[in-house]
Motif scaffolding. Structure first.
Motif, short mmCIF file in Angstrom:
data_model
loop_
_atom_site.label_atom_id
_atom_site.label_comp_id
_atom_site.label_asym_id
_atom_site.label_seq_id
_atom_site.Cartn_x
_atom_site.Cartn_y
_atom_site.Cartn_z
N UNK A 59 -0.26 -3.32 11.41
CA UNK A 59 -0.73 -3.57 10.11
C UNK A 59 0.55 -2.18 9.14
N UNK A 60 0.79 -0.73 9.87
CA UNK A 60 0.85 0.09 9.48
C UNK A 60 2.38 -0.20 9.12
N UNK A 61 3.01 -0.29 9.97
CA UNK A 61 4.44 -1.40 9.99
C UNK A 61 4.62 -2.54 9.61
N UNK A 62 4.07 -3.17 9.63
CA UNK A 62 3.96 -4.69 8.14
C UNK A 62 4.55 -4.68 7.34
N UNK A 63 3.11 -3.40 6.33
CA UNK A 63 3.13 -3.03 4.83
C UNK A 63 3.55 -1.82 4.51
N UNK A 64 3.41 -1.06 5.24
CA UNK A 64 4.02 0.42 5.28
C UNK A 64 4.89 0.54 5.40
N UNK A 65 6.11 -0.02 6.02
CA UNK A 65 6.94 0.82 7.30
C UNK A 65 7.17 1.41 7.81
N UNK A 66 5.32 2.08 8.40
CA UNK A 66 5.54 3.24 9.39
C UNK A 66 6.47 2.94 10.07
N UNK A 109 -10.05 -17.75 -9.47
CA UNK A 109 -10.36 -16.70 -8.46
C UNK A 109 -9.13 -15.41 -8.93
N UNK A 110 -10.20 -14.22 -9.56
CA UNK A 110 -9.33 -13.55 -10.04
C UNK A 110 -9.67 -12.27 -8.94
N UNK A 111 -8.92 -11.31 -8.48
CA UNK A 111 -8.71 -10.59 -7.82
C UNK A 111 -8.06 -8.96 -8.28
N UNK A 112 -8.93 -8.20 -9.03
CA UNK A 112 -8.37 -7.26 -9.58
C UNK A 112 -7.69 -7.76 -11.48
N UNK A 113 -8.43 -8.52 -11.49
CA UNK A 113 -7.66 -9.58 -13.02
C UNK A 113 -6.72 -10.38 -12.97
N UNK A 114 -6.13 -10.86 -11.57
CA UNK A 114 -4.98 -11.18 -11.74
C UNK A 114 -5.81 -12.75 -10.40
N UNK A 115 -5.64 -13.57 -10.97
CA UNK A 115 -5.42 -15.18 -10.62
C UNK A 115 -4.50 -15.65 -9.38
N UNK A 116 -5.46 -15.90 -8.88
CA UNK A 116 -5.17 -16.61 -7.25
C UNK A 116 -4.54 -17.44 -6.44
N UNK A 117 -5.71 -18.61 -7.50
CA UNK A 117 -5.60 -19.65 -7.03
C UNK A 117 -4.02 -20.32 -7.37
N UNK A 118 -3.27 -20.61 -5.77
CA UNK A 118 -1.81 -21.44 -6.04
C UNK A 118 -0.82 -20.64 -5.73
N UNK A 119 -1.00 -19.40 -5.69
CA UNK A 119 -0.40 -18.28 -5.01
C UNK A 119 0.75 -18.53 -3.85
N UNK A 120 2.11 -18.71 -3.95
CA UNK A 120 2.25 -18.71 -2.54
C UNK A 120 2.17 -17.90 -1.56
N UNK A 121 2.69 -18.53 -0.37
CA UNK A 121 2.10 -17.48 0.61
C UNK A 121 2.59 -16.59 0.96
N UNK A 122 4.12 -16.20 -0.21
CA UNK A 122 4.68 -14.45 0.46
C UNK A 122 3.57 -14.05 -0.07
N UNK A 123 3.12 -13.99 -0.85
CA UNK A 123 2.37 -13.42 -2.26
C UNK A 123 1.80 -12.97 -1.77
N UNK A 127 0.82 -12.34 1.68
CA UNK A 127 0.83 -11.58 2.63
C UNK A 127 0.74 -10.40 2.01
N UNK A 128 1.35 -10.05 1.37
CA UNK A 128 1.14 -8.87 0.38
C UNK A 128 -0.31 -8.70 0.22
N UNK A 129 -0.86 -9.52 -0.53
CA UNK A 129 -2.20 -9.05 -0.69
C UNK A 129 -3.32 -8.75 0.13
#
Length: 329
Positions: free
Chosen positions: A116-123, A69-83, A85-87
């Motif tokens: 959503x804005x506070x956690x991802x963007x620090x708003x 599975x590739x999102x915008x060219x990035x293979x995401x299968x097996x990504x750790x949960x921390x990464x 959460x960023x996606x």
């Protein structure tokens, strides 16, 4: 331009007391910018499991057993949960089937969107709240600023779905998965939700996956269709190609089961039999026990998807017989 999403030979297995159950088997498709791909099929066909996997939300008793599975060219299968959460939210987002269970009943909708804005963007809190009200107004919630402090149960089904859309679109994702976004909504609200999704898609050039069992909704909202049966994609093509010239017996059965307003009182043609047990699927083509076109080869050889034209394929030994014009045009 390249695809926003590429899925190649994806397989997902569940651990069961009877052994591994492969709920998704060799699924492949792609989604381009501003394109809507609908995934259709009956309950248990693997639609929602596929969607959850694309979001990195594989159930605890399941695992990705193969594929890419590739999102915008990035293979995401097996990504750790921390990464992941960023996606989620930033690159890919999802509108869940039941907004009442997806929303936290103890928190106001304004808080949930603003978070959503506070956690991802620090708003900052006040700015995040302003953005939440702005989003709610954009998705058609009247008196949005006042309703920020309402809890989910204070909203109708259609308005809760709009709240879910606002949350999904908050961070301007590139890909949006809508899992049965109009289920249990009346026809008027359905049309409003679909129009809203299309407007936001065009404004933001979103790639979208629409998961549905409602072929009428798909006809109004999608560009292309992937038909799933027993964990596999058995047919793909544009909406016009698949609806007008189905090239797989299962798709043909689905189309014949749709009521035609021109034939009032006509008896619908149901697909006979039951979906297979994925813990012990039949040999050969999974659809052959229910298929009027089945022959000996269907009982022994599982057909791979076969190209019938540009971005058009069918996993049927006798696709041309099912639809004599399937390979033309």
């Amino acid at each position: 331009m390249g695809n926003l999403l590429e899925v190649e030979d994806l397989a997902v297995e569940f651990d069961t007391p009877q052994g591994p159950l492969r709920a998704v088997r060799g699924v492949s498709f792609e989604v381009g910018e501003a394109e809507t791909l609908a995934i259709v099929g009956e309950s248990g066909s693997g639609k929602s499991v596929t969607a959850q996997t694309l979001m990195g939300l594989v159930p605890l008793n399941a695992r990705v057993a193969g594929g890419r599975v590739a999102i915008e060219g990035r293979d995401v299968v097996g990504l750790p949960e921390r990464e992941w959460r960023e996606l989620r939210g930033e690159r890919i987002a999802m509108i869940f089937q039941d907004p009442l269970s997806a929303l936290n009943p103890s928190l106001t909708v304004g808080y949930q969107i603003a978070e959503m804005f506070r956690r991802h963007r620090g708003t900052r809190r006040a700015e995040a709240r302003r953005k939440a009200a702005e989003l709610m107004a954009q998705v058609g919630i009247p008196d949005a600023e006042r309703r920020l402090d309402d809890h989910p149960h204070r909203f109708s089904g259609g308005m809760r779905q709009r709240v879910m859309i606002a949350m999904a679109l908050a961070l301007d994702p590139r890909l949006l998965i809508a899992d049965e976004p109009t289920t249990a909504l009346d026809v008027t609200v359905q049309a409003q939700i679909l129009r809203l999704l299309r407007q936001r898609q065009q404004a933001q050039r979103l790639g979208m996956i629409l998961i549905s069992h409602d072929l009428g909704v798909v006809a109004r909202a999608a560009d292309r269709v992937a038909v799933m049966y027993a964990g596999r994609v058995v047919e793909t093509g544009t909406v016009a190609e698949v609806y007008e010239r189905p090239a797989h017996p299962y798709t043909l059965g689905l189309m014949r089961a749709v009521p035609d307003p021109r034939d009032i009182g006509a008896e619908l043609e149901a697909i006979e039999g039951q979906p297979p047990d994925l813990a012990a699927p039949p040999a050969g083509c999974s659809f052959h026990p229910r298929c009027p076109f089945a022959r000996d080869v269907c009982r022994t050889d599982d057909p791979a998807p076969r190209e019938l034209g540009p971005r058009r394929a069918s996993a049927c030994h006798f696709a041309e017989e099912v639809s004599p014009n399937a390979g033309r045009g």
